[in-house]
Design a protein around this motif. Structure first.
Motif, PDB file in Angstrom:
ATOM      1  N   GLY A  39     -41.414  20.293 -55.259  1.00 50.22           N
ATOM      2  CA  GLY A  39     -42.712  19.482 -55.374  1.00 50.22           C
ATOM      3  C   GLY A  39     -43.766  20.492 -54.830  1.00 50.22           C
ATOM      4  O   GLY A  39     -43.683  21.736 -54.745  1.00 50.22           O
ATOM      5  N   LEU A  40     -45.054  19.812 -54.726  1.00 50.60           N
ATOM      6  CA  LEU A  40     -46.310  20.769 -54.406  1.00 50.60           C
ATOM      7  C   LEU A  40     -46.146  21.315 -53.014  1.00 50.60           C
ATOM      8  O   LEU A  40     -46.280  22.540 -53.039  1.00 50.60           O
TER       9      LEU A  40
ATOM     10  N   THR C  19     -39.039  14.620 -63.009  1.00 55.81           N
ATOM     11  CA  THR C  19     -40.381  14.597 -62.197  1.00 55.81           C
ATOM     12  C   THR C  19     -40.360  16.019 -61.427  1.00 55.81           C
ATOM     13  O   THR C  19     -40.460  16.018 -60.275  1.00 55.81           O
ATOM     14  N   ASP C  21     -42.525  18.099 -61.003  1.00 60.49           N
ATOM     15  CA  ASP C  21     -43.786  18.475 -60.257  1.00 60.49           C
ATOM     16  C   ASP C  21     -44.092  17.876 -58.887  1.00 60.49           C
ATOM     17  O   ASP C  21     -44.776  18.403 -58.227  1.00 60.49           O
ATOM     18  N   VAL C  22     -43.310  16.975 -58.446  1.00 61.81           N
ATOM     19  CA  VAL C  22     -43.234  16.303 -57.320  1.00 61.81           C
ATOM     20  C   VAL C  22     -42.078  16.389 -56.840  1.00 61.81           C
ATOM     21  O   VAL C  22     -41.198  16.242 -57.237  1.00 61.81           O
ATOM     22  N   GLU C  26     -43.486  13.184 -52.212  1.00 59.39           N
ATOM     23  CA  GLU C  26     -44.795  13.263 -53.008  1.00 59.39           C
ATOM     24  C   GLU C  26     -44.451  11.915 -53.863  1.00 59.39           C
ATOM     25  O   GLU C  26     -45.595  11.304 -54.197  1.00 59.39           O
ATOM     26  N   LEU C  27     -43.426  11.792 -54.717  1.00 57.34           N
ATOM     27  CA  LEU C  27     -43.371  10.685 -55.520  1.00 57.34           C
ATOM     28  C   LEU C  27     -43.324   9.253 -54.925  1.00 57.34           C
ATOM     29  O   LEU C  27     -44.321   8.474 -55.564  1.00 57.34           O
ATOM     30  N   GLU C  30     -47.080   8.557 -53.467  1.00 57.60           N
ATOM     31  CA  GLU C  30     -48.018   8.031 -54.420  1.00 57.60           C
ATOM     32  C   GLU C  30     -47.738   6.421 -54.901  1.00 57.60           C
ATOM     33  O   GLU C  30     -48.841   5.630 -54.832  1.00 57.60           O
TER      34      GLU C  30
END
Ligand SMILES: [Zn+2]
Lengths: 171, 392, 390
Positions: A39-40, C19, C21-22, C26-27, C30
């Motif tokens: 993740g970020l 997913t 990117d997260v 983080e998922l 959100e």
């Protein structure tokens, strides 16, 4: 309970019962493989480690800087995106001299896990890592330590890019 | 709105052993059967089932709650497994309580089972996977690390010695000598024995730690109006509390378990307890490590910060002391099949408050007891307060 | 229920096949932020308790409940995990509110299925270690065995199962959150490769990543905070035997019992009359048919023909899985039941966009925990309490 029950269920076995086959058992090994998305926030943390930098993150609302970085503040629940480099120097918050490995093998020279509060965090926030380059008996809470990094070419973007932390002064 | 009151009406447990012959389902069945028999009920009387069990990795079964369900009497019934790591056993108090207090169930069977010996070669290795997979697991941490780190911080902060702490192991292992299900009761153990035991992860030594074990415990909980028909001595749930702290454990003050205090305050408020040191008559705090009993007594507000060792030294926490702590023998003495050990503490209160604890019975007529467990990354506190008085 | 409980906020993130990117945190964050904004609550101040659902081996972390509090605003608060489907978590939250000691309770479920590289091996690990696992059969076979017996006894056909797939994946085209919308013909389904007969590839739902957070409140709080509370009129859950050796292979007994519990609480005597639409588990296509019969929404053996006739399509008399179900949305592991609840809430509010059903006021959500379990749950929701309100 104690007065009324004459004997309790549950049958204890010995190692010998297993080894000699007095009781039977089925052996199986789990195939569990995962590839966790960093993740970020942790993605940036790992990128930083590869570059030789420990990254923290700052919450403006709570006025605190923490490590490892996270994308949100668990105290005020606001997003956090102010990623800041921290010093690779800190103070031993607590430590242990550990004579067994994770899978319970006995070792002679202890591993020295510690929580190290890093300079630049506020209020003091630490990470778990290992201490090295020190005589075990000399380790103490409050000791100043610095990260010993792997050579840049050997770093992979992992927490193990830091080999260990060692005392700033000779221990 | 007035709350629906809930009581514990029966309890059962297996012996705690290093390696049980019985399968997890069979251990769960033994404890369940015994708990139902103890109050003259059958499965037909049970509306729902609550299961507690710690990591699936121990038993080596994915979705362990499903696997355990028939052994726990849940075939054809509503069943739910709750999970807060090592705190699960005592959390079963709140879990069973809200099932019944909600009005959805009159009688629930509450079952905790653990078979840690299934994991090869040693259950401790299963704990590697409790650490963060990215930021911690690559360091190959042993479970003992976090305890050793916390214990060291606790000792340093308050100037507590290993000798102060070892008294807890001695007390509890001696208490366990009177427990028919105990695996580690030792009537003659001394502080020197603890201090001379093998160093595992300094400051943690072999006899500071409760061992991996197999076992199961079950209790039966019932609603007001039903409980009184089942037994003439129901033991009432007076308060429950639970609290989970952040997963970022290295950012926290390790010297004091704030999550335990928060869980305790929640339970005290519900129970109407204002002065816990006077109003709690028997205590079963979580003691997988000897320092943990002290740490938890402080978090429960039953001792001042850093002062629990003094209470132990003065004999206050002895079985015949002013505030008996772990009269069962605790995890250090009876054994530590994780969730079963937690629910054992609740069962111990049930037996103590009914005067049925035999050789372990604390003096006087205790009216209120507290069980507490802790779990996760030194992170969760769970509290169940039982009493002989029906809550008003 | 004399003191009804309502859903006052929903939030989701995903649903996508991957997913990268997260992180899972983080998922979930959100979804949580959206749910709290939707409900108008501050999790650090207004929420009394949090319930999360997860299974350790799906996370690759033992004692996964360690890692749940921060991203839902639950640090230093009452938080606990249920190792069950999201609907079990919802039931736990309902019970807590019904005790009278909690006003606002949050439920969270998520899936990072894309991170599990050996999911069939993990699922096999749920089989009895002594009796079943040594046979080394793909756990999908457990579903195939059940499908075989169910079709034998009910008369359901492969074409009828195929019609479930085409309907749900077409429905998903109108759901922007769905991962697997597609316009298929029944022949496409029947022509897809057989994985374990009678199950073919396209009858098996694919996994997706996503998170769902739901905010529940007691009646007084719900009326104060929400312009469109979705009342939980009934909830139930039950297991059949976990053992392969003693379960019923033809009927979903767990769903029958869970439904009976939920209907009793809701005061529903005739579900066919009173349930206007349903979101039911369709992990495998035959499961939707089997579950509709278990829920009493049609007679035994009638679900297949009704599906072929279009009765369960969005314009039919009993729309089923308008969201797309797990076949269309993607299977979300423990969050699957919450995805069913999410759609029911959106429909009851009139927030379902281009797939909105006309004038609905009572819907049903149902979940199953997947092979090899016999564990399921049911919730009945309404946007009005009618004469039932106390
Ligand atoms: Zn903040």
């Amino acid at each position: 309970m104690t007065q009324r029950i004459a004997s309790y269920p549950g049958t204890a076995l010995s190692e010998e019962d297993i080894e000699r086959g007095h009781v039977l058992s089925v052996h199986d090994q789990l195939r569990a493989d995962y590839a966790w998305d960093a993740g970020l926030a942790i993605g940036l943390y790992l990128d930083g480690l590869k570059a030789g930098v420990i990254l923290g993150v700052r919450c403006r609302r709570c006025d605190r800087t923490v490590v490892p970085p996270r994308a949100f503040c668990e105290q005020c629940f606001a997003p956090m995106d102010a990623f800041v480099p921290l010093a690779d120097v800190g103070i031993v918050n607590t430590f242990s001299l550990c004579y067994v490995t994770w899978d319970v093998k006995r070792i002679v020279e202890p591993l020295i896990p510690a929580v190290i509060d890093l300079d630049g965090t506020s209020p003091p926030a630490g990470i778990m890592h290992l201490l090295g380059g020190v005589v075990p008996d000399r380790v103490h809470i409050g000791m100043r330590v610095r990260a010993v990094w792997k050579p840049a070419r050997a770093r992979q973007g992992a927490i193990t890019d830091i080999r260990y932390f060692k005392p700033l002064r000779r221990g | 709105m007035s709350m629906r009151r809930v009581a514990v009406v029966g309890a059962g447990m297996t012996r705690f052993v290093r390696r049980a012959m019985e399968t997890p389902k069979e251990l769960a069945w033994h404890a369940s059967r015994m708990a139902l028999d103890s109050c003259g009920l059958t499965l037909n009387d049970v509306g729902g089932v609550c299961i507690g069990s710690a990591p699936d990795a121990f038993d080596g079964v994915h979705m362990k709650g499903e696997y355990l369900s028939d052994g726990s009497g849940a075939w054809g019934k509503p069943v739910m497994r709750s999970y807060v790591g090592g705190g699960t056993g005592v959390f079963l108090g709140p879990h069973g309580w809200y099932h019944v207090a909600s009005g959805l169930f009159d009688v629930v069977l509450v079952v905790a089972e653990e078979k840690m010996s299934s994991f090869y070669p040693h259950a401790q290795a299963a704990f590697l996977t409790i650490f963060d997979h990215t930021t911690e697991r690559p360091l190959e941490p042993n479970l003992l690390w976090i305890f050793a780190l916390e214990m060291n911080r606790y000792m340093q902060t308050y100037g507590i010695s290993k000798r102060d702490i070892a008294q807890v192991a001695v007390k509890n292992k001696r208490n366990a000598a009177d427990h028919p299900c105990a695996m580690l009761g030792e009537a003659n153990i001394t502080v020197e024995d603890v201090l001379n035991s093998e160093v595992l992860a300094w400051p943690v030594q072999r006899l500071d730690v409760s061992p991996v074990s197999d076992g199961a415990v079950a209790i039966v909980m019932a609603a007001e109006g039903v409980a009184e028909r089942i037994t003439d001595r129901p033991v009432w749930v007076q308060g429950v509390g639970w609290n989970l702290d952040t997963a970022y454990w290295t950012n926290r003050d390790l010297a004091y378990p704030e999550y335990v205090e928060r869980a305790a305050r929640m339970a005290y408020e519900m129970a109407g307890v204002r002065e816990p040191r006077k109003e709690i008559h028997v205590v079963e705090p979580y003691d997988p490590f000897d320092y943990k009993e002290l740490h938890h007594l402080e978090g429960l507000l039953l001792a001042d910060r850093g002062k629990a060792p003094e209470l132990t030294a003065q004999g206050v926490t002895a079985r015949n002391g002013a505030m008996p702590v772990c009269p069962s023998g605790g995890l250090l003495g009876v054994g530590n099949p994780i969730t079963a050990a937690g629910l054992m503490k609740v069962a111990e209160l049930f037996w103590q408050l009914r005067g049925e604890a035999g050789a372990r019975q604390v003096p006087g007529t205790p009216e209120r007891g507290l069980a507490q467990a802790w779990g996760d990354l030194m992170q969760v506190g769970t509290v169940t307060i039982l009493g002989t008085q029906r809550p008003s | 229920m004399t003191h009804p409980v309502a859903i006052i906020g929903v939030g989701w993130s995903g649903f996508r096949p991957v997913t990268p990117d997260v992180s899972y945190k983080e998922l979930i964050y959100e979804a949580a932020v959206r749910a709290y904004a939707d409900a108008g609550v501050d999790p650090r101040r207004d929420v009394d308790s949090f319930v999360t659902v997860s299974e350790d081996f799906h996370e690759g972390t033992s004692i996964f409940d360690e890692y749940v509090p921060d991203q839902i605003g639950g640090a230093q608060r009452p938080v606990h995990t249920i190792t069950g489907d999201g609907l079990h978590g919802l039931a736990a939250a309902v019970m807590q509110i019904l005790t009278g000691r909690f006003r606002v309770v949050v439920v969270e479920g998520h899936s990072k299925a894309s991170n599990i590289l050996t999911l069939p091996h993990i699922t096999a690990y749920a089989l009895d270690p002594i009796l079943n696992r040594p046979l080394q059969v793909n756990p999908l076979a457990v579903a195939a065995l059940e499908a075989c017996r169910y079709m034998h006894e009910s008369g359901a056909t492969r074409e009828q199962c195929g019609a479930v797939v085409t309907k749900n994946r077409r429905n998903a085209l109108r759901n922007p959150a769905a991962a697997y919308g597609a316009d298929l013909r029944t022949e496409d389904v029947l022509a897809s490769e057989v994985v374990a007969s009678p199950l073919a590839r396209l009858e098996i739902s694919d996994h997706a990543d996503g998170a769902i957070v739901i905010v529940l409140a007691d009646a007084e709080t719900a009326r104060r905070l929400s312009p469109h509370p979705a009342w939980i009129r009934g909830i139930g859950w039950a297991n059949d035997s976990p053992s392969l050796e003693s379960r019923c292979w033809a009927r979903a007994v767990y769903a029958e019992r869970a439904a009976a519990m939920a209907y009793k609480m809701a005061g529903i005597g005739n579900p066919v009359e009173e349930i206007q639409f349903a979101e039911v588990d369709d992990t495998y296509a035959y499961k939707e048919l089997q579950h509709l019969e278990a829920l009493g929404l049609c007679a035994q053996g009638r679900a297949g023909p009704l599906t072929r006739e279009g009765a369960t399509a969005p314009d039919g008399c009993l729309p089923v899985n308008v969201s797309g179900g797990s076949l269309g949305v993607g299977h979300l592991l423990e969050a699957s039941g919450l995805a069913r609840v999410l759609e029911v809430v959106l429909q009851l509010r009139g927030h379902a966009g281009s797939r909105q059903l006309g004038d609905v006021y009572t819907g049903l959500a149902q979940s199953w925990r997947g092979v090899p379990t016999t564990s399921g749950a049911v919730a009945v929701l309404s946007n009005q309490l009618g004469g039932r309100e106390s």
